[in-house]
Write a protein that holds these residues in place. Structure first.
Motif, mmCIF file in Angstrom:
data_model
loop_
_atom_site.group_PDB
_atom_site.id
_atom_site.type_symbol
_atom_site.label_atom_id
_atom_site.label_comp_id
_atom_site.label_asym_id
_atom_site.label_seq_id
_atom_site.Cartn_x
_atom_site.Cartn_y
_atom_site.Cartn_z
ATOM 1 N N ASN A 162 33.992 25.664 47.532
ATOM 2 C CA ASN A 162 33.072 26.343 48.434
ATOM 3 C C ASN A 162 33.059 27.844 48.151
ATOM 4 O OD1 ASN A 162 35.377 27.452 49.734
ATOM 5 N ND2 ASN A 162 35.575 25.584 50.936
ATOM 6 N N ILE A 163 32.349 28.582 48.985
ATOM 7 C CA ILE A 163 32.221 30.021 48.778
ATOM 8 C C ILE A 163 33.574 30.717 48.816
ATOM 9 C CG2 ILE A 163 31.298 32.148 49.791
ATOM 10 C CD1 ILE A 163 28.771 30.539 50.495
ATOM 11 N N GLU A 164 34.441 30.294 49.715
ATOM 12 C CA GLU A 164 35.767 30.920 49.790
ATOM 13 C C GLU A 164 36.527 30.746 48.480
ATOM 14 O OE1 GLU A 164 34.581 28.908 52.334
ATOM 15 O OE2 GLU A 164 34.117 30.605 53.637
ATOM 16 N N ASP A 165 36.376 29.579 47.848
ATOM 17 C CA ASP A 165 37.028 29.351 46.553
ATOM 18 C C ASP A 165 36.453 30.299 45.496
ATOM 19 O OD1 ASP A 165 38.841 27.182 47.212
ATOM 20 O OD2 ASP A 165 37.060 25.921 47.403
ATOM 21 N N LEU A 166 35.134 30.453 45.492
ATOM 22 C CA LEU A 166 34.503 31.365 44.531
ATOM 23 C C LEU A 166 34.975 32.800 44.742
ATOM 24 C CD1 LEU A 166 30.866 29.958 44.638
ATOM 25 C CD2 LEU A 166 32.530 29.666 42.790
ATOM 26 N N LEU A 167 35.065 33.215 46.002
ATOM 27 C CA LEU A 167 35.514 34.570 46.292
ATOM 28 C C LEU A 167 36.978 34.771 45.899
ATOM 29 C CD1 LEU A 167 33.766 35.142 49.748
ATOM 30 C CD2 LEU A 167 33.016 35.947 47.478
ATOM 31 N N ALA A 168 37.797 33.748 46.083
ATOM 32 C CA ALA A 168 39.203 33.827 45.691
ATOM 33 C C ALA A 168 39.343 33.975 44.180
ATOM 34 C CB ALA A 168 39.961 32.592 46.180
ATOM 35 N N VAL A 169 38.505 33.268 43.442
ATOM 36 C CA VAL A 169 38.535 33.390 41.979
ATOM 37 C C VAL A 169 38.097 34.799 41.573
ATOM 38 C CG1 VAL A 169 37.475 32.575 39.835
ATOM 39 C CG2 VAL A 169 38.261 30.931 41.526
ATOM 40 N N GLY A 170 37.066 35.323 42.231
ATOM 41 C CA GLY A 170 36.623 36.688 41.945
ATOM 42 C C GLY A 170 37.734 37.689 42.194
ATOM 43 N N LYS A 171 38.438 37.522 43.311
ATOM 44 C CA LYS A 171 39.551 38.421 43.646
ATOM 45 C C LYS A 171 40.645 38.335 42.591
ATOM 46 C CE LYS A 171 42.785 39.592 47.305
ATOM 47 N NZ LYS A 171 43.249 39.297 48.665
ATOM 48 N N ALA A 172 40.977 37.094 42.189
ATOM 49 C CA ALA A 172 42.022 36.897 41.173
ATOM 50 C C ALA A 172 41.615 37.512 39.832
ATOM 51 C CB ALA A 172 42.320 35.411 41.009
ATOM 52 N N ALA A 173 40.296 37.585 39.591
ATOM 53 C CA ALA A 173 39.795 38.169 38.341
ATOM 54 C C ALA A 173 39.678 39.691 38.429
ATOM 55 C CB ALA A 173 38.441 37.563 37.994
ATOM 56 N N GLY A 174 40.002 40.239 39.611
ATOM 57 C CA GLY A 174 39.984 41.683 39.762
ATOM 58 C C GLY A 174 38.674 42.256 40.272
ATOM 59 N N LEU A 175 37.763 41.393 40.733
ATOM 60 C CA LEU A 175 36.502 41.891 41.281
ATOM 61 C C LEU A 175 36.684 42.313 42.734
ATOM 62 C CD1 LEU A 175 33.960 39.223 39.967
ATOM 63 C CD2 LEU A 175 34.335 41.517 39.083
ATOM 64 N N ALA A 176 36.004 43.346 43.129
ATOM 65 C CA ALA A 176 35.999 43.757 44.532
ATOM 66 C C ALA A 176 35.315 42.667 45.346
ATOM 67 C CB ALA A 176 35.258 45.075 44.693
ATOM 68 N N GLY A 177 35.761 42.493 46.584
ATOM 69 C CA GLY A 177 35.172 41.469 47.443
ATOM 70 C C GLY A 177 33.675 41.641 47.593
ATOM 71 N N SER A 178 33.219 42.877 47.718
ATOM 72 C CA SER A 178 31.781 43.132 47.871
ATOM 73 C C SER A 178 31.009 42.715 46.624
ATOM 74 C CB SER A 178 31.523 44.601 48.181
ATOM 75 O OG SER A 178 32.038 45.425 47.156
ATOM 76 N N LYS A 179 31.584 42.940 45.451
ATOM 77 C CA LYS A 179 30.942 42.552 44.191
ATOM 78 C C LYS A 179 30.876 41.033 44.091
ATOM 79 C CE LYS A 179 29.584 43.210 39.845
ATOM 80 N NZ LYS A 179 28.341 43.843 39.473
ATOM 81 N N SER A 180 31.969 40.346 44.435
ATOM 82 C CA SER A 180 31.991 38.885 44.394
ATOM 83 C C SER A 180 30.966 38.303 45.351
ATOM 84 C CB SER A 180 33.384 38.353 44.755
ATOM 85 O OG SER A 180 34.322 38.722 43.779
ATOM 86 N N LYS A 181 30.897 38.861 46.559
ATOM 87 C CA LYS A 181 29.927 38.365 47.548
ATOM 88 C C LYS A 181 28.502 38.565 47.053
ATOM 89 C CE LYS A 181 32.894 38.948 51.548
ATOM 90 N NZ LYS A 181 33.183 39.707 52.763
ATOM 91 N N LYS A 182 28.245 39.689 46.408
ATOM 92 C CA LYS A 182 26.908 39.967 45.873
ATOM 93 C C LYS A 182 26.546 38.949 44.800
ATOM 94 C CE LYS A 182 24.071 43.503 43.769
ATOM 95 N NZ LYS A 182 24.037 44.244 42.561
ATOM 96 N N ILE A 183 27.474 38.655 43.917
ATOM 97 C CA ILE A 183 27.238 37.682 42.850
ATOM 98 C C ILE A 183 26.975 36.302 43.441
ATOM 99 C CG2 ILE A 183 28.305 36.453 40.916
ATOM 100 C CD1 ILE A 183 29.771 39.136 40.282
ATOM 101 N N VAL A 184 27.804 35.888 44.395
ATOM 102 C CA VAL A 184 27.632 34.580 45.035
ATOM 103 C C VAL A 184 26.270 34.502 45.713
ATOM 104 C CG1 VAL A 184 28.458 33.087 46.903
ATOM 105 C CG2 VAL A 184 30.088 34.069 45.289
ATOM 106 N N LYS A 185 25.867 35.554 46.407
ATOM 107 C CA LYS A 185 24.578 35.582 47.103
ATOM 108 C C LYS A 185 23.427 35.483 46.112
ATOM 109 C CE LYS A 185 22.016 36.001 50.753
ATOM 110 N NZ LYS A 185 21.828 34.845 51.603
ATOM 111 N N GLU A 186 23.518 36.200 45.002
ATOM 112 C CA GLU A 186 22.468 36.147 43.986
ATOM 113 C C GLU A 186 22.328 34.745 43.408
ATOM 114 O OE1 GLU A 186 23.464 39.142 41.110
ATOM 115 O OE2 GLU A 186 22.876 40.786 42.440
ATOM 116 N N ILE A 187 23.444 34.113 43.125
ATOM 117 C CA ILE A 187 23.416 32.744 42.591
ATOM 118 C C ILE A 187 22.830 31.789 43.619
ATOM 119 C CG2 ILE A 187 24.850 30.810 41.824
ATOM 120 C CD1 ILE A 187 26.732 32.983 40.598
ATOM 121 N N GLU A 188 23.250 31.940 44.869
ATOM 122 C CA GLU A 188 22.741 31.090 45.944
ATOM 123 C C GLU A 188 21.218 31.206 46.054
ATOM 124 O OE1 GLU A 188 24.200 30.249 50.416
ATOM 125 O OE2 GLU A 188 23.678 32.330 49.994
ATOM 126 N N GLU A 189 20.705 32.424 45.986
ATOM 127 C CA GLU A 189 19.262 32.639 46.083
ATOM 128 C C GLU A 189 18.513 32.011 44.911
ATOM 129 O OE1 GLU A 189 18.822 36.870 46.521
ATOM 130 O OE2 GLU A 189 19.603 36.844 48.572
#
Length: 85
Positions: A39-66
């Motif tokens: 789910n989205i929380e899993d995607l955000l956790a992977v982004g965090k583990a990869a060193g992405l800022a939470g805001s950047k990860s959320k933006k990427i997830v939102k763009e993909i969702e759209e």
């Protein structure tokens, strides 16, 4: 995916993230250790583990969702389905 020509890492397409009817309902690919229902929380956790800022990860997830929503809507309209998904 590492691009030898450009000498840099690039994101690859996400495969195997839709419903799976395989043994145990698990996917061959997992996200954040979750192979059953990533789910989205899993995607955000992977982004965090990869060193992405939470805001950047959320933006990427939102763009993909759209993009997925728009593509799915167009496909469904092509089959004469409702405009709302």
């Amino acid at each position: 995916l590492y691009d030898e020509k450009d000498k840099q890492w690039k994101l690859t397409p996400a495969y195997d993230l839709t419903y799976s009817s395989s043994i145990g309902g698990e996917h061959a690919t997992c996200v954040n250790g979750n192979g059953k229902d990533p789910n989205i929380e899993d995607l955000l956790a992977v982004g965090k583990a990869a060193g992405l800022a939470g805001s950047k990860s959320k933006k990427i997830v939102k763009e993909i969702e759209e993009i997925v929503y728009e593509e799915l809507r167009d496909i469904m309209q092509g089959y004469g389905r409702s405009k709302s998904i």
